[in-house]
Design a protein around this motif. Structure first.
Motif, mmCIF file in Angstrom:
data_model
loop_
_atom_site.group_PDB
_atom_site.id
_atom_site.type_symbol
_atom_site.label_atom_id
_atom_site.label_comp_id
_atom_site.label_asym_id
_atom_site.label_seq_id
_atom_site.Cartn_x
_atom_site.Cartn_y
_atom_site.Cartn_z
ATOM 1 N N LEU A 54 0.814 -1.204 0.000
ATOM 2 C CA LEU A 54 0.000 0.000 0.000
ATOM 3 C C LEU A 54 0.852 1.260 0.000
ATOM 4 N N LEU A 55 2.019 1.186 0.644
ATOM 5 C CA LEU A 55 2.925 2.334 0.621
ATOM 6 C C LEU A 55 3.733 2.396 -0.668
ATOM 7 N N LYS A 56 3.885 1.250 -1.327
ATOM 8 C CA LYS A 56 4.717 1.187 -2.528
ATOM 9 C C LYS A 56 3.970 1.655 -3.769
ATOM 10 N N LEU A 57 2.699 1.254 -3.877
ATOM 11 C CA LEU A 57 1.913 1.573 -5.068
ATOM 12 C C LEU A 57 0.920 2.687 -4.764
ATOM 13 N N SER A 58 0.445 3.335 -5.818
ATOM 14 C CA SER A 58 -0.511 4.423 -5.651
ATOM 15 C C SER A 58 -1.872 3.869 -5.244
ATOM 16 N N ILE A 59 -2.677 4.733 -4.641
ATOM 17 C CA ILE A 59 -3.991 4.296 -4.170
ATOM 18 C C ILE A 59 -4.927 3.975 -5.327
ATOM 19 N N THR A 60 -4.654 4.548 -6.497
ATOM 20 C CA THR A 60 -5.464 4.229 -7.682
ATOM 21 C C THR A 60 -5.295 2.778 -8.090
ATOM 22 N N GLU A 61 -4.061 2.254 -7.976
ATOM 23 C CA GLU A 61 -3.797 0.872 -8.359
ATOM 24 C C GLU A 61 -4.225 -0.125 -7.285
ATOM 25 N N THR A 62 -4.206 0.299 -6.036
ATOM 26 C CA THR A 62 -4.424 -0.633 -4.918
ATOM 27 C C THR A 62 -5.784 -0.455 -4.263
ATOM 28 N N GLU A 63 -6.761 0.054 -4.981
ATOM 29 C CA GLU A 63 -8.084 0.258 -4.381
ATOM 30 C C GLU A 63 -8.659 -1.057 -3.840
ATOM 31 N N GLY A 64 -8.526 -2.122 -4.628
ATOM 32 C CA GLY A 64 -9.022 -3.411 -4.169
ATOM 33 C C GLY A 64 -8.304 -3.903 -2.932
ATOM 34 N N LEU A 65 -6.991 -3.673 -2.862
ATOM 35 C CA LEU A 65 -6.224 -4.089 -1.682
ATOM 36 C C LEU A 65 -6.650 -3.300 -0.445
ATOM 37 N N TRP A 66 -6.968 -2.021 -0.620
ATOM 38 C CA TRP A 66 -7.423 -1.206 0.512
ATOM 39 C C TRP A 66 -8.724 -1.765 1.084
ATOM 40 N N HIS A 67 -9.655 -2.055 0.237
ATOM 41 C CA HIS A 67 -10.927 -2.591 0.721
ATOM 42 C C HIS A 67 -10.740 -3.977 1.354
ATOM 43 N N MET A 68 -9.830 -4.764 0.803
ATOM 44 C CA MET A 68 -9.550 -6.070 1.386
ATOM 45 C C MET A 68 -8.950 -5.928 2.782
ATOM 46 N N ALA A 69 -8.023 -4.975 2.920
ATOM 47 C CA ALA A 69 -7.393 -4.761 4.219
ATOM 48 C C ALA A 69 -8.393 -4.228 5.249
ATOM 49 N N LEU A 70 -9.242 -3.278 4.845
ATOM 50 C CA LEU A 70 -10.243 -2.743 5.783
ATOM 51 C C LEU A 70 -11.229 -3.815 6.234
ATOM 52 N N LYS A 71 -11.566 -4.706 5.316
ATOM 53 C CA LYS A 71 -12.478 -5.789 5.689
ATOM 54 C C LYS A 71 -11.789 -6.778 6.615
ATOM 55 N N LEU A 72 -10.514 -7.071 6.348
ATOM 56 C CA LEU A 72 -9.789 -8.025 7.176
ATOM 57 C C LEU A 72 -9.581 -7.506 8.595
ATOM 58 N N PHE A 73 -9.223 -6.239 8.725
ATOM 59 C CA PHE A 73 -8.907 -5.669 10.039
ATOM 60 C C PHE A 73 -10.074 -4.871 10.628
ATOM 61 N N SER A 74 -11.281 -5.126 10.177
ATOM 62 C CA SER A 74 -12.437 -4.342 10.640
ATOM 63 C C SER A 74 -12.702 -4.510 12.140
ATOM 64 N N HIS A 75 -12.252 -5.600 12.716
ATOM 65 C CA HIS A 75 -12.471 -5.843 14.152
ATOM 66 C C HIS A 75 -11.232 -5.519 14.986
ATOM 67 N N GLU A 76 -10.222 -4.981 14.351
ATOM 68 C CA GLU A 76 -8.987 -4.642 15.057
ATOM 69 C C GLU A 76 -8.712 -3.150 14.877
ATOM 70 N N LYS A 77 -9.077 -2.368 15.907
ATOM 71 C CA LYS A 77 -8.973 -0.919 15.807
ATOM 72 C C LYS A 77 -7.531 -0.460 15.639
ATOM 73 N N ILE A 78 -6.610 -1.178 16.278
ATOM 74 C CA ILE A 78 -5.198 -0.771 16.199
ATOM 75 C C ILE A 78 -4.715 -0.804 14.749
ATOM 76 N N PHE A 79 -5.055 -1.875 14.048
ATOM 77 C CA PHE A 79 -4.616 -1.999 12.659
ATOM 78 C C PHE A 79 -5.341 -1.007 11.754
ATOM 79 N N VAL A 80 -6.619 -0.710 12.076
ATOM 80 C CA VAL A 80 -7.347 0.268 11.276
ATOM 81 C C VAL A 80 -6.711 1.645 11.406
ATOM 82 N N GLU A 81 -6.328 2.006 12.628
ATOM 83 C CA GLU A 81 -5.680 3.310 12.819
ATOM 84 C C GLU A 81 -4.356 3.386 12.069
ATOM 85 N N LYS A 82 -3.636 2.262 12.018
ATOM 86 C CA LYS A 82 -2.391 2.244 11.227
ATOM 87 C C LYS A 82 -2.708 2.399 9.735
ATOM 88 N N LEU A 83 -3.795 1.762 9.311
ATOM 89 C CA LEU A 83 -4.191 1.903 7.911
ATOM 90 C C LEU A 83 -4.595 3.337 7.587
#
Length: 649
Positions: free
Chosen positions: A487-516
């Motif tokens: 996510l830090l390496k590629l632009s947000i335009t290319e990694t939109e799917g990865l962002w949504h995947m990460a938010l869904k994966l860490f949706s129950h972990e506030k610490i990781f969401v804040e890092k995201l």
């Protein structure tokens, strides 16, 4: 038996005397030769001679004849040097003439005599006796034929006839005989007759049909070369007229002009038309022969996939006019008759990858990509029609081969890599797919967002499978490190799917969401007003809205709006949140909605839809004064009195 051996030895006396007279062998050596021959003759005359006895006798005679030939050359070379030395000492013409006569006299004994042909005749006689004794030994027959061919002996036709008479069901003999008639004896009619007789005796032999086709095509190519040499190469047997002219230009020293003075244009034109008509007739006959061979082969061997594949390979290897029609016919027949065979689909997909070496290096990558795509399409169709384990295994093998070829050529694309990894997953080769994806993501395809997404999904599924449905903290940390890297390496335009995947994966972990969120702020600051960035920031605001309420969500969207040039789409999302609350009487939400509209209009003043929505909001929950204010502002900015008219559906 002794009388027969003695008789055969006595017939050698003239040969032995000639060898001694020429000085090729001494008397003692000749005595040893006679002794060895007597031993071999007795071995051949015993009650049950072995095959090895004949071969040993033949090998001895061949070595003896090679020694005789070697000594003969040495003596001739020594005699020539001696004569040259004598010539240098001649001083007058008379002596020179005498020397020539002397030299001529010396060279008389090196004319061909009985000892030069006796060895060959003896070997032929031994082969004849051996083949009479061992009629069923094909290897012995072929040795016999090879010896006759090497020595160019006239017994070749007789031996061929005998071999075929004893072994009419052996295709190799028919092919050998036809090849000798075609290549050595230069008798095309006899070669064709032999092949046709062989096909009548062995109609189910693939080699016979293939060699018959190859022979006819070779003959057509010879006729093509002859026409080129005679200047009749208008269009016969060639796909491009320039090829013949280019070939003739490169080899112009081989040709001699027959009409240097030239002819008139009318006469030349008439000659060209006549040549074209003649060539058309010639080609029709040649094409008819090839089609006849093909249809006869298909009729004799309707279930042979190998035969048709070889036919197509031969047609592709030659340059003939109108051969494309026959190739299409072969391909259509293959698909019609063998669409139920996994081997056919595997071969047809590999056929799409052929002729990669001949492509231009400048467009090699595009050519390879197109061929790979066609091959993948063939395999997709094959898997749909034949969903068998063998078909999947063949597809995996060819995909691995395609991947290795593309990687070695430097033509590996993101789509090809993703297709191969996905196919490994379909075959349940999870570890292989994971290792390959990791290798590519850390290597040549480090900027391939789709491949990163595929790798992340594999890692998530692997962790979930290993620990049940839940993922422990250790696996969450490793997964976050993976997401953080890409996510830090590629632009947000290319990694939109990865962002949504990460938010869904860490949706129950506030610490990781804040890092995201921190990571998202960095990515959005460089993304500008992209829709992909709006999608990610909206998802984060929505997460905070569901978990902590509107107050926390409002704080978060203000943080994103403070970044450079926020997206209009994100403005609309935030306005919708506030407008929904304002519609139920929340005064603070109305104030925030007006602030959002004002900020959005400052950045996007010409967006008519934005002005309409603002005006509609004021009409619903505002006052007439605020509505009129928005109305006149819009007319002033847009310079259009009909800008706020709501379009009818």
């Amino acid at each position: 038996m002794a009388d027969t051996v003695q008789y055969r030895l006595e017939r050698m006396t003239d040969e032995l005397d000639d060898l001694e007279r020429r000085g090729l062998f001494t008397r003692a050596e000749l005595a040893d030769v006679v002794r060895r021959r007597r031993d071999f003759e007795f071995r051949l005359r015993r009650h049950s001679p072995l095959r090895a006895d004949f071969l040993d006798y033949i090998a001895y005679e061949l070595r003896l004849d090679a020694l005789r030939n070697l000594r003969k050359r040495a003596i001739i070379r020594a005699t020539a040097e001696e004569d040259d030395e004598d010539d240098r000492h001649q001083e007058d013409d008379d002596d020179d003439e005498g020397g020539k006569k002397k030299r001529k006299k010396k060279n008389k004994k090196w004319k061909k005599s009985i000892s030069d042909i006796a060895g060959t005749l003896r070997v032929l006689d031994i082969y004849r006796i051996a083949t009479v004794r061992f009629k069923g030994d094909l290897d012995l027959w072929f040795k016999y034929l090879e010896f006759c061919r090497d020595k160019r002996h006239g017994r070749m036709k007789q031996v061929l006839a005998q071999a075929i008479r004893y072994h009419p069901k052996v295709p190799g003999l028919w092919i050998y005989a036809a090849a000798w008639e075609f290549d050595q004896n230069l008798n095309v009619a006899a070669a064709r007759a032999l092949m046709q007789s062989g096909l009548r005796s062995c109609p189910e032999s693939e080699d016979m049909w293939i060699e018959y086709l190859r022979m006819e095509l070779t003959y057509l190519n010879k006729l093509k070369a002859r026409k080129v040499a005679l200047g009749e190469d208008v269009k016969t047997l060639q796909k491009n007229n320039d090829d013949s002219g280019h070939w003739k230009e490169e080899n112009k020293e081989l040709f001699m002009s027959l009409n240097e003075e030239g002819e008139g244009p009318k006469e030349s034109s008439a000659t060209g038309v006549a040549l074209e008509e003649k060539e058309d007739l010639f080609w029709q006959q040649g094409l008819l022969i090839i089609q006849t061979i093909y249809h006869g082969a298909v009729e004799a061997l309707p279930s042979s996939l190998t035969l048709r594949k070889k036919f197509l390979e031969i047609l592709n290897s030659v340059d003939l006019t109108h051969s494309d029609e026959l190739k299409i016919e072969v391909l259509d027949d293959l698909k019609k008759d063998f669409s139920h065979s996994e081997d056919y689909w595997d071969w047809f997909a590999r056929l799409q990858l052929s002729d990669l070496t001949g492509s231009n290096p400048s467009n090699r990558k595009d050519v390879l990509s197109n061929k790979l795509n066609r091959s993948v399409q063939v395999y997709d169709e094959a898997v749909r029609k034949l969903p068998t384990s063998k078909m999947y295994s063949l597809v995996h093998f060819i995909c691995a081969e395609m991947y290795e070829n593309a990687e070695s050529c430097g033509c590996l694309t993101e789509d090809l890599a993703c297709q191969y990894v996905s196919f490994c997953l379909k075959l349940e080769r999870v570890e292989e797919a994971k290792n390959l994806a990791e290798k590519l993501c850390n290597g040549p395809l480090s900027n391939a967002a789709n491949l990163w997404c595929l790798r992340a999904s594999m890692e998530i599924n692997s962790c979930a499978t290993a620990t049940g449905n839940s993922i422990n903290n250790e696996n969450l940390n490793s997964l976050f490190d993976l997401f953080n890297t890409v996510l830090l390496k590629l632009s947000i335009t290319e990694t939109e799917g990865l962002w949504h995947m990460a938010l869904k994966l860490f949706s129950h972990e506030k610490i990781f969401v804040e890092k995201l969120v921190k990571c998202a702020v960095l990515s959005l600051s460089s993304a500008g007003g992209s829709d992909s960035g709006a999608s990610v920031s909206s998802a984060i605001v929505g997460w905070y809205l569901q978990r902590d309420g509107m107050k926390r969500a409002r704080k978060m969207y203000k943080r994103f709006l403070a970044l450079p040039r926020p997206s209009l789409k994100f403005f609309q999302y935030c306005i919708e949140l506030e407008a929904n609350l304002a519609a139920i009487g929340d005064h603070d939400a109305l104030v925030n909605a007006r602030k959002l509209y004002d900020s959005a209009i400052d950045l996007y003043p010409q967006e008519r839809e934005l002005w309409r929505n603002y005006y509609s909001l004021e009409l619903k929950v505002g006052t007439s004064e605020t509505a009129n204010s928005v109305y006149w502002r819009a007319r002033k900015v847009l310079k259009d009195s009909t800008a706020l008219t709501t379009p009818r559906n």
